[in-house]
Design an enzyme around this catalytic site. Structure first.
Site, PDB file in Angstrom:
ATOM      1  N   ASN A   1       0.861  -1.183   0.000  1.00 25.11           N
ATOM      2  CA  ASN A   1       0.000   0.000   0.000  1.00 25.11           C
ATOM      3  C   ASN A   1       0.899   1.236   0.000  1.00 25.11           C
ATOM      4  O   ASN A   1       1.374   1.681   1.043  1.00 25.11           O
ATOM      5  CB  ASN A   1      -0.915  -0.008   1.225  1.00 25.11           C
ATOM      6  CG  ASN A   1      -1.934   1.112   1.204  1.00 25.11           C
ATOM      7  OD1 ASN A   1      -1.784   2.088   0.470  1.00 25.11           O
ATOM      8  ND2 ASN A   1      -2.981   0.976   1.995  1.00 25.11           N
ATOM      9  N   LYS A   2       1.157   1.807  -1.189  1.00 28.61           N
ATOM     10  CA  LYS A   2       2.108   2.909  -1.324  1.00 28.61           C
ATOM     11  C   LYS A   2       1.588   4.210  -0.718  1.00 28.61           C
ATOM     12  O   LYS A   2       2.390   5.096  -0.394  1.00 28.61           O
ATOM     13  CB  LYS A   2       2.450   3.118  -2.804  1.00 28.61           C
ATOM     14  CG  LYS A   2       3.128   1.919  -3.436  1.00 28.61           C
ATOM     15  CD  LYS A   2       3.389   2.130  -4.920  1.00 28.61           C
ATOM     16  CE  LYS A   2       4.027   0.903  -5.539  1.00 28.61           C
ATOM     17  NZ  LYS A   2       4.258   1.061  -6.995  1.00 28.61           N
ATOM     18  N   CYS A   3       0.278   4.330  -0.595  1.00 32.55           N
ATOM     19  CA  CYS A   3      -0.262   5.556  -0.002  1.00 32.55           C
ATOM     20  C   CYS A   3       0.036   5.629   1.492  1.00 32.55           C
ATOM     21  O   CYS A   3       0.249   6.711   2.038  1.00 32.55           O
ATOM     22  CB  CYS A   3      -1.761   5.638  -0.245  1.00 32.55           C
ATOM     23  SG  CYS A   3      -2.201   5.836  -1.987  1.00 32.55           S
ATOM     24  N   ASN A   4       0.042   4.477   2.152  1.00 29.34           N
ATOM     25  CA  ASN A   4       0.295   4.434   3.590  1.00 29.34           C
ATOM     26  C   ASN A   4       1.657   3.853   3.923  1.00 29.34           C
ATOM     27  O   ASN A   4       1.974   3.650   5.102  1.00 29.34           O
ATOM     28  CB  ASN A   4      -0.792   3.612   4.295  1.00 29.34           C
ATOM     29  CG  ASN A   4      -2.166   4.242   4.169  1.00 29.34           C
ATOM     30  OD1 ASN A   4      -2.288   5.465   4.192  1.00 29.34           O
ATOM     31  ND2 ASN A   4      -3.193   3.427   4.020  1.00 29.34           N
TER      32      ASN A   4
END
Length: 730
Positions: free
Chosen positions: A688-691
């Site tokens: 999960n690159k956003c988090n």
């Protein structure tokens, strides 16, 4: 006089120019006297030929008496404007025998010159003074110092050259608007400080009266009045804060009742406005100084070094031999470490040689970790967010559109949403800010505004100049660093030195020349063994050397060194002067350039070197356990990292970091949020690159764990590379 109150007064026309425009930066403030039904533009009044300021500043209109204004209006009513042919032309050309008269707005339109100093002279278009420049060495366009739009460096009515600053050119309109805005700001600051000082004065007088009453009560005699000496002893004098190096032994009387009074705080605030123009001396040599405001120093405790001392520290053996190191995670850096500067060492006056040795010994004291500096810059980022809609298929242009938007503020928190032009439903997907900045940095490194293989310099690209891309590149680079993007790592040492010490103090080398033909000319010059060979090279390259201004008379073999140096300086520095200045202006965004020049030793490694390869320990320390996870899976994770480091896997440490965060290295500002891992009952890992979160699969055996990790990471990155390969570098 009432200043532009809403209502009918705003629609009244100026009695001189007959225009009702309210444009302060162009015509001056519009003033209306309702009693006499009189409206004037301040500049129309100021430039009128037959009126003088006979009153005080608060009388009439800025000291111009109403009766004088009416007389001047009556005189101008008999004069016809030579431009619009209407009456009311109160301004005349001061040139002898010139009979032209005109309105102020008409004069602006016809390019008349108005001098807002001395006798406030005016010159018509036939007699206007023009700047005289002895020689014009500018072959290419230069940017306006204010708006950065490129202009031809030829003095005209609309183009001006600074009489003091070297190579500074301006649009006349830009200069006027900037000056007007500055005057307005200074006026506001003056009024604020005046109100504070007035309030302070009244409070001090009130406190004096109170203390006088106390003195009378203690004397048990209401009729006894304190003497002048006693009253002076009772008066309160708030003590302004003084810099440590300017403390005096004079003690000012204070009382317990007023030790922390508000009036003293107000006085201290007023004193700060004055003290920011005090001189702070270089902490190393003590021979150079700077204003607090000029170097953006926030306090007297903050260190400052002059350029010469920075150069000594930067070129020291300890710094040159310093190994590249991986940037630590910013979470390990305390806020107090970030905010507090090191104390200034007290160095006695010494000879340059002894001073140089002392600086080499103490060089490490002046260095600061780049992650700490980036954390300081990160304090500028506000909680207010700005969303950027990014098309991965055209990431550069969509990023430019977002950054050039008039509502974009570099200090706002950036949110990224990916869109696809081929999606008829207009759907958007949340994106990783760090992945977006990483892709943007890759594009920047391979863009045509840089040239070179590994260590890059600025190139000369006319299309990029026209589109102002050098400025945008510097701006994007600054934004990327402060907002958590990766470090560039591709700058040449020459380009970095130009940014820190200036092009005039930088000597390029042969490796900086990417043009093969130019490099061959320099090599032939350097390898010439006699005057005949050297003259032969000069004759063959005569046209080129004449074009770049490096043609010189060869009298001895030693002339080859100066000739080679001239060619190098022209090709690497002088040729790209306009792109460099534009790029430098963009890099000033969020104060990044200032920090680079203040701490060059900290920024050198991240600008000129790629980050060191990641290790199993670095990644293990970087990722924190997010929730209560499976102990066996965490053991498999540590074993997997060691296997990747030992080359027993098809993927690399950088692949793991990209899969989880979108970045192949740890940014100078660190990851936000901190990368974490969790264990879930599933077959394959999820990033999960956003988090910045990596979900690990829970498997029965380590072999199954490794196979699933390798398969998911390898194929995910392969698909992403195929998707982006057609636009990276375009």
């Amino acid at each position: 006089m009432n200043e532009n109150k809403p209502g009918p007064s705003q629609n009244l026309a100026c009695v001189f120019c007959r225009k009702n425009d309210d444009c302060p930066n162009k015509y001056g403030e519009k003033k209306t006297n309702e009693k006499w039904n009189l409206t004037v533009h301040y500049y129309c009044l100021l430039m009128s030929s037959g009126i003088w300021q006979r009153g005080k500043e608060e009388e009439g209109v800025y000291g111009f008496l109403i009766e004088d204004i009416r007389k001047e209006v009556n005189r101008a009513s008999k004069l016809k404007c030579c431009i619009c042919k209407k009456t009311g032309a109160s301004i005349g050309c001061v040139a002898p025998r010139c009979k032209r008269s005109y309105h102020f707005p008409c004069g602006l339109q016809r390019e008349c010159i108005f001098q807002f100093t001395g006798n406030f002279a005016s010159f018509c278009w036939k007699h206007q003074p023009v700047q005289i420049i002895s020689s014009n060495n500018y072959r290419d366009s230069l940017p306006c110092t204010i708006c950065l739009e490129f202009i031809e460096p030829i003095p005209t009515y609309s183009i001006l050259r600074s009489p003091c600053c070297k190579n500074a050119w301006f649009h006349r309109d830009c200069l006027q608007v900037s000056y007007f805005a500055r005057m307005e700001r200074l006026q506001r600051e003056f009024e604020i400080q005046k109100k504070k000082l007035d309030k302070l004065k009244s409070e001090v007088n009130e406190m004096e009266n109170n203390l006088t009453q106390r003195h009378l009560k203690r004397s048990n005699s209401k009729s006894q009045i304190p003497s002048l000496k006693e009253r002076q002893q009772l008066r309160i004098y708030p003590v302004p804060p003084k810099p440590k190096d300017q403390m005096s032994t004079i003690k000012t009387p204070r009382t317990q009742d007023t030790e922390n009074d508000e009036g003293s705080q107000l006085y201290c605030t007023a004193f700060y406005v004055l003290s920011k123009w005090e001189i702070k001396r270089c902490q190393c040599c003590g021979s150079s100084g700077t204003h607090l405001a000029c170097s953006s120093l926030r306090s007297w405790e903050q260190n400052w070094e002059c350029l010469e001392c920075r150069g000594i520290l930067y070129n020291s053996e300890d710094f040159q031999k310093a190994k590249k190191h991986t940037l630590p995670n910013t979470n390990s850096v305390g806020i107090t470490d970030c905010l507090l500067e090191e104390s200034s060492p007290k160095l006695p006056r010494q000879s340059p040689g002894a001073q140089h040795k002392d600086l080499l010994r103490q060089g490490s004291k002046f260095r600061r970790d780049v992650s700490t500096i980036m954390m300081e810059l990160g304090f500028q980022i506000k909680k207010k967010t700005k969303r950027l809609w990014i098309n991965k298929a055209n990431i550069w242009n969509s990023a430019l559109d977002g950054f050039r938007n008039q509502n974009f503020n570099p200090s706002y928190t950036i949110e990224v949403a990916y869109i696809n032009e081929n999606d008829n439903f207009g759907r958007e997907h949340p994106g990783s800010k760090q992945e977006f900045l990483s892709l943007l940095m890759q594009h920047l490194e391979n863009s045509p505004i840089f040239e070179g293989s590994l260590s890059k310099n600025l190139s000369l690209n006319s299309q990029a100049l026209k589109e102002n891309l050098y400025y945008e590149a510097g701006k994007i680079l600054a934004i990327s660093l402060v907002h958590g993007g990766p470090s560039p790592g591709f700058f040449s040492k020459t380009l970095f030195n130009c940014l820190v010490y200036g092009p005039e103090n930088t000597q390029p080398i042969l490796d900086d020349v990417s043009d093969f033909d130019v490099a061959q000319i320099i090599i032939r010059v350097n390898t010439a063994t006699n005057v005949a060979d050297l003259n032969s090279v000069v004759n063959e390259c005569y046209n080129y050397l004449e074009l770049i201004g490096c043609l010189r008379l060869i009298t001895s073999l030693s002339d080859k060194y100066m000739l080679a140096k001239d060619i190098l300086v022209y090709h690497v520095i002088k040729r790209v002067q306009a792109p460099f200045e534009s790029f430098k202006q963009g890099l000033k965004t969020l104060g990044v350039l200032e920090k680079i020049q203040t701490y060059p030793e900290a920024f050198y490694s991240i600008f000129c070197h790629k980050p060191e390869n990641l290790s199993a320990k670095i990644l293990s320390d970087l990722f924190t356990v997010r929730t209560l996870s499976d102990v066996q899976a965490l053991g498999f994770w540590n074993s997997y990292l060691q296997a990747v480091e030992d080359g027993k896997s098809a993927i690399t440490m950088e692949d793991i970091l990209i899969f989880a965060t979108g970045c192949s290295s740890i940014p100078p500002a660190g990851f936000k949020p901190t990368p974490s891992i969790e264990c879930l009952h599933m077959d394959f890992p999820i990033g999960n690159k956003c988090n910045n979160c990596l979900a690990l699969p829970i498997t029965n055996t380590y072999q199954e764990f490794q196979e699933n990790m390798d398969f998911a990471i390898r194929n995910t990155l392969r698909l992403e590379k195929e998707e982006s390969s057609h636009y990276i570098g375009h």
